[in-house]
Design an enzyme around this catalytic site. Structure first.
Site, PDB file in Angstrom:
ATOM      1  N   TYR A   1      40.652  44.500  42.262  1.00 42.78           N
ATOM      2  CA  TYR A   1      39.403  43.637  42.431  1.00 42.78           C
ATOM      3  C   TYR A   1      39.862  42.432  41.417  1.00 42.78           C
ATOM      4  O   TYR A   1      39.599  41.317  41.669  1.00 42.78           O
ATOM      5  CB  TYR A   1      38.142  44.236  41.927  1.00 42.78           C
ATOM      6  CG  TYR A   1      37.015  43.460  41.732  1.00 42.78           C
ATOM      7  CD1 TYR A   1      36.464  42.659  42.739  1.00 42.78           C
ATOM      8  CD2 TYR A   1      36.631  43.177  40.610  1.00 42.78           C
ATOM      9  CE1 TYR A   1      35.482  41.724  42.504  1.00 42.78           C
ATOM     10  CE2 TYR A   1      35.419  42.126  40.046  1.00 42.78           C
ATOM     11  CZ  TYR A   1      34.937  41.371  41.218  1.00 42.78           C
ATOM     12  OH  TYR A   1      33.962  40.439  40.970  1.00 42.78           O
TER      13      TYR A   1
ATOM     14  N   SER B   1      35.657  36.195  38.006  1.00 46.74           N
ATOM     15  CA  SER B   1      35.126  37.302  37.549  1.00 46.74           C
ATOM     16  C   SER B   1      35.660  37.226  36.030  1.00 46.74           C
ATOM     17  O   SER B   1      36.783  36.994  35.993  1.00 46.74           O
ATOM     18  CB  SER B   1      35.150  38.547  38.178  1.00 46.74           C
ATOM     19  OG  SER B   1      35.029  39.676  37.492  1.00 46.74           O
TER      20      SER B   1
HETATM   21  N1  LIG Z   1      27.296  40.857  39.757  1.00 44.74           N
HETATM   22  C1  LIG Z   1      28.301  40.602  38.888  1.00 44.74           C
HETATM   23  O1  LIG Z   1      28.135  41.071  37.691  1.00 44.74           O
HETATM   24  C2  LIG Z   1      29.399  40.017  38.958  1.00 44.74           C
HETATM   25  C3  LIG Z   1      30.463  39.744  38.211  1.00 44.74           C
HETATM   26  C4  LIG Z   1      31.601  38.891  38.389  1.00 44.74           C
HETATM   27  C5  LIG Z   1      31.758  38.331  39.720  1.00 44.74           C
HETATM   28  N2  LIG Z   1      30.919  38.807  40.338  1.00 44.74           N
HETATM   29  C6  LIG Z   1      31.048  38.025  41.757  1.00 44.74           C
HETATM   30  O2  LIG Z   1      29.924  37.117  42.208  1.00 44.74           O
HETATM   31  C7  LIG Z   1      29.983  37.484  43.530  1.00 44.74           C
HETATM   32  C8  LIG Z   1      28.420  37.735  44.000  1.00 44.74           C
HETATM   33  O3  LIG Z   1      28.354  39.260  43.576  1.00 44.74           O
HETATM   34  P1  LIG Z   1      27.040  40.078  43.843  1.00 44.74           P
HETATM   35  O4  LIG Z   1      26.758  40.706  42.421  1.00 44.74           O
HETATM   36  O5  LIG Z   1      25.857  39.426  44.319  1.00 44.74           O
HETATM   37  O6  LIG Z   1      27.436  40.992  44.709  1.00 44.74           O
HETATM   38  P2  LIG Z   1      26.805  41.445  46.156  1.00 44.74           P
HETATM   39  O7  LIG Z   1      27.801  42.785  46.703  1.00 44.74           O
HETATM   40  O8  LIG Z   1      25.299  41.856  45.917  1.00 44.74           O
HETATM   41  O9  LIG Z   1      26.919  40.485  46.959  1.00 44.74           O
HETATM   42  C9  LIG Z   1      28.055  40.100  47.842  1.00 44.74           C
HETATM   43  C10 LIG Z   1      27.596  39.948  49.295  1.00 44.74           C
HETATM   44  O10 LIG Z   1      28.899  39.663  50.108  1.00 44.74           O
HETATM   45  C11 LIG Z   1      28.728  40.214  51.251  1.00 44.74           C
HETATM   46  N3  LIG Z   1      30.067  40.307  51.942  1.00 44.74           N
HETATM   47  C12 LIG Z   1      30.900  40.995  51.171  1.00 44.74           C
HETATM   48  N4  LIG Z   1      32.184  40.941  52.031  1.00 44.74           N
HETATM   49  C13 LIG Z   1      31.881  39.999  53.042  1.00 44.74           C
HETATM   50  C14 LIG Z   1      32.622  39.462  54.178  1.00 44.74           C
HETATM   51  N5  LIG Z   1      33.930  39.826  54.412  1.00 44.74           N
HETATM   52  N6  LIG Z   1      31.916  38.490  54.767  1.00 44.74           N
HETATM   53  C15 LIG Z   1      30.531  38.287  54.617  1.00 44.74           C
HETATM   54  N7  LIG Z   1      29.786  38.809  53.690  1.00 44.74           N
HETATM   55  C16 LIG Z   1      30.484  39.769  52.848  1.00 44.74           C
HETATM   56  C17 LIG Z   1      28.076  41.682  51.000  1.00 44.74           C
HETATM   57  O11 LIG Z   1      27.385  42.284  52.089  1.00 44.74           O
HETATM   58  C18 LIG Z   1      27.320  41.286  49.968  1.00 44.74           C
HETATM   59  O12 LIG Z   1      25.746  40.946  50.329  1.00 44.74           O
HETATM   60  C19 LIG Z   1      30.866  38.113  44.060  1.00 44.74           C
HETATM   61  O13 LIG Z   1      32.024  37.365  44.496  1.00 44.74           O
HETATM   62  C20 LIG Z   1      31.446  39.018  42.891  1.00 44.74           C
HETATM   63  O14 LIG Z   1      32.964  39.397  42.973  1.00 44.74           O
HETATM   64  C21 LIG Z   1      29.619  39.358  40.428  1.00 44.74           C
END
Ligand SMILES: NC(=O)c1ccc[n+]([C@@H]2O[C@H](COP(=O)([O-])OP(=O)(O)OC[C@H]3O[C@@H](n4cnc5c(N)ncnc54)[C@H](O)[C@@H]3O)[C@@H](O)[C@H]2O)c1
Length: 351
Positions: free
Chosen positions: A153, A128
């Site tokens: 985070y 991130s």
């Molecule tokens: N969306 C953004 O702007 C953004 C920015 C930087 C990094 N990220 C990273 O990208 C990735 C995806 O993000 P996103 O926006 O799709 O978030 P999101 O929360 O929509 O998706 C994450 C998914 O992981 C699942 N999850 C969480 N913990 C879990 C576990 N222990 N076991 C199994 N499943 C689990 C959740 O139920 C969720 O559906 C994440 O790693 C997030 O940190 C996202």
């Protein structure tokens, strides 16, 4: 090719899996369907994937449960892992640190172990922009210092990068990390500002605008993220020779490990962002200006030159285009006439 997508019911996992299935790649998806935000939305995303023609297997499981993770690897021969499952959200990590340790550290470690024990050909994981903390130097280069995270985070994401590096180095697991910058789009995340703003503007409620609107975010449209993730799977990092040691940096290492930024390279001011949303919704926002929140950073701005050099692609979707697509989806999803989203309570403006 068989691919594991963790966090497949999540925003980015859903879009990525959708693309992979369309490209005739066998997708195994896992998610623990936690209630951090609407479980109905997660179920609906999975339902969309299950309706597609192609090979998609879904397991509801927690990646912090090592036995369950191992069972998936015993049942399927997995070539590539997209490790996206994580507890996301900067602000929530201040209230509930335990979930972040469990999912982002224990869960991430289980995926590393599975990669080692099952001979995975390429591990691609989500980091991130939050690892840059309050870095005042812009745009952010992958080689900039990331030792001062301002939220738990961010600290877990930085920890993922170094844990993954050690596994790549020790066990020669080809690994690619991507630092995502504020991703948005259809089927998005209800905890993120653009989604909450949309909900409130539609209901005529007041939106909280932090730091008086004086903030910048490098908003990245989800299709651009998916395109990069899709291309990267075929760019498998190789180890470099020790004689090249003096060239070492976070994006160039001896181990088969590479790290990239992925952002739009065009930071947008928060007020400009709100005006774009107002235009797409055809409605003005009622604004409540507030001071900066703990854990937030002033500006994010990605330098993606090394990503472009590697895959010949970098994000470029203009914010107007991306927001219009998000609003179009949002209005369809929450309208019972065009999408039945199940038992979840619909926002009042559609009832
Ligand atoms: N969306 C953004 O702007 C953004 C920015 C930087 C990094 N990220 C990273 O990208 C990735 C995806 O993000 P996103 O926006 O799709 O978030 P999101 O929360 O929509 O998706 C994450 C998914 O992981 C699942 N999850 C969480 N913990 C879990 C576990 N222990 N076991 C199994 N499943 C689990 C959740 O139920 C969720 O559906 C994440 O790693 C997030 O940190 C996202």
């Amino acid at each position: 090719m068989s691919v594991l997508v963790t966090g497949v019911a999540g925003f980015i996992g859903y879009h990525l899996a959708s693309r992979l299935i369309d490209e005739n790649i066998e997708v195994i998806g896992v998610d623990n369907m936690n209630g951090y935000y609407s479980v109905q939305l997660k179920k609906d995303r999975v339902k969309q994937l299950q309706k597609k023609r192609g090979s998609f297997t879904f397991y509801e499981l927690d990646i912090s449960d090592k036995n369950h993770v191992d069972a998936v690897f015993h049942a399927h021969s997995i070539d590539v892992i997209y490790q996206l499952a994580a507890q996301a959200g900067v602000r929530f990590s201040i209230e509930r640190p335990d979930v972040y340790i469990q999912s982002n550290l224990v869960g991430f470690y289980n995926i590393l172990e599975a990669s080692r024990n099952h001979g995975v050909k390429h591990l691609i994981f989500a980091s991130s922009s939050s690892v840059y903390g309050d870095n005042a130097k812009i745009p952010y280069l992958v080689s900039d210092q990331t030792d001062h995270p301002v939220s738990l985070y961010a600290a877990t994401k930085k920890a993922n990068e170094v844990l993954a590096y050690s596994y790549a180095h020790l066990y020669e697991i080809p690994t690619t990390g991507l630092r995502f910058f504020t991703v948005y789009g259809p089927w998005g995340r209800p905890d993120m500002a653009y989604y909450k703003f949309t909900e409130k503007i539609m209901k005529g409620e007041v939106i909280d605008v932090y730091n008086g609107g004086d903030m910048y975010r490098d908003f990245t449209y989800v299709d651009d993220i998916v395109e990069a993730l899709y291309r990267l799977k075929d760019v498998v990092p190789k180890p470099h020779h020790k004689s090249e040691k003096d060239l070492m940096g976070p994006d160039y290492t001896i181990a088969p490990y590479r790290l990239y930024n992925i952002g739009n390279n065009r930071p947008v001011n928060l007020m400009e962002f709100i005006r774009t949303l107002e235009r797409a919704l055809g409605k003005e926002a009622k604004k409540n200006f507030k001071p900066m929140q703990q854990g937030d950073v002033y500006r994010t701005w990605a330098d993606c030159s090394n990503l472009y050099h590697t895959i010949g692609f970098e994000p470029s979707t203009p914010i107007q285009t991306g927001i219009e697509k998000f609003v179009e989806w949002y209005q369809r999803y929450y309208n019972p006439k065009t999408y039945r989203s199940g038992p979840e309570k619909l926002p009042v403006y559609y009832t």
